[in-house]
Design an enzyme around this catalytic site. Structure first.
Site, short mmCIF file in Angstrom:
data_model
loop_
_atom_site.label_atom_id
_atom_site.label_comp_id
_atom_site.label_asym_id
_atom_site.label_seq_id
_atom_site.Cartn_x
_atom_site.Cartn_y
_atom_site.Cartn_z
N SER A 26 0.83 -1.21 0.00
CA SER A 26 0.00 0.00 0.00
C SER A 26 0.87 1.26 0.00
CB SER A 26 -0.96 0.00 1.19
OG SER A 26 -0.27 0.12 2.41
N ASN A 27 2.04 1.23 0.62
CA ASN A 27 2.94 2.39 0.56
C ASN A 27 3.49 2.55 -0.86
OD1 ASN A 27 3.53 3.80 3.28
ND2 ASN A 27 3.37 1.62 3.79
N ARG A 106 13.27 -8.23 5.28
CA ARG A 106 14.58 -8.81 5.62
C ARG A 106 15.55 -7.71 6.03
NH1 ARG A 106 15.32 -14.18 2.76
NH2 ARG A 106 13.36 -14.46 1.62
N HIS A 124 8.48 2.65 9.08
CA HIS A 124 8.17 1.70 10.17
C HIS A 124 6.94 2.23 10.93
CE1 HIS A 124 8.87 -1.30 13.24
NE2 HIS A 124 8.61 -0.37 14.13
N GLY A 158 20.92 -2.82 11.34
CA GLY A 158 20.10 -3.28 12.47
C GLY A 158 18.62 -3.35 12.09
N GLU A 189 1.13 6.80 7.06
CA GLU A 189 2.30 6.40 6.26
C GLU A 189 2.16 6.85 4.80
OE1 GLU A 189 3.87 2.31 8.39
OE2 GLU A 189 2.60 2.12 6.65
#
Ligand code: GRF
Length: 206
Positions: A26-27, A106, A124, A158, A189
């Protein structure tokens, strides 16, 4: 007779972006739509997914954007070095200037991070550094937060740890379920990611 010099402004260069995603997309849809409408000065040059059934690939197909599948059979949470090197070279060959992660599941390693230093961004669904990792909206709800949101950040090795670029806040409302809160965050978002891309394209971010 007076003559007027006509200065034709050069067409603005569009930022060439590559998108990586594993899911619904969707983004990616919000970004691809704005690029197609001409409201966002970016040119999506390549969409790649590690999930052959991902909606993000259907979107790329529908928008006529070059796309492909990342085939990784050895690991679940990262790519093997040779596969990630291949992804980096596909993005570089497509002329990609900025890599946009949109639901890519990932961790990234050296081949991609060194091919695109400070040129990979992610979105995020929390106000990082709070609630990194999976189902961040559920984490916020379980923690009893009155407010959460979403974050666009640079990507490092990270999990959701890179430098924050920009955040958008949303309230947690009485009666919210994980689903209603997630939907509210996703709506934010879809505004935030294109806005940050506009800043990149127009040179307001390093
Ligand atoms: C988004 O909520 C994003 O914050 C997270 O993954 C989700 C992807 O959703 N990184 P979509 O595939 O863009 O709908």
């Amino acid at each position: 007779m007076q003559t007027t010099a006509c200065i034709i402004a050069p067409a603005m260069e569009r930022l060439r972006i590559g998108l990586l995603g594993s899911g619904r997309g969707s983004n990616a849809a919000a970004i691809l739509r704005a690029a197609r409408d001409g409201t966002l000065p970016v040119e999506p040059v390549l969409v790649l997914s590690d999930n052959p059934d991902a909606g993000i690939l259907d979107l790329a197909r529908a928008e006529g954007v070059e796309h492909g599948v990342i085939r990784e059979h050895r690991f679940r949470t990262r790519l093997s070095e040779e596969v990630e090197k291949d992804v980096a070279s596909r993005l570089l060959s497509a002329g990609c200037e900025l890599v946009v992660l949109a639901g890519y599941m990932r961790l990234l390693k050296a081949p991609l991070l060194s091919a695109f230093p400070q040129r990979i961004i992610n979105i995020h669904p929390s106000l990082l550094p709070k609630f990194p990792g999976l189902e961040a909206w559920r984490q916020a709800l379980d923690a009893g937060e009155a407010e959460t949101g979403c974050t666009v950040h640079y990507v490092d090795g990270g999990m959701d740890t890179g430098t924050v670029i920009r955040q958008s806040r949303v309230p947690v409302l009485p009666g919210d379920t994980a689903a209603t809160l997630h939907a509210r965050i996703q709506a934010a978002e879809h505004q935030l990611y294109p806005a940050v891309l506009r800043d990149f394209a127009e040179g307001r971010l390093p």
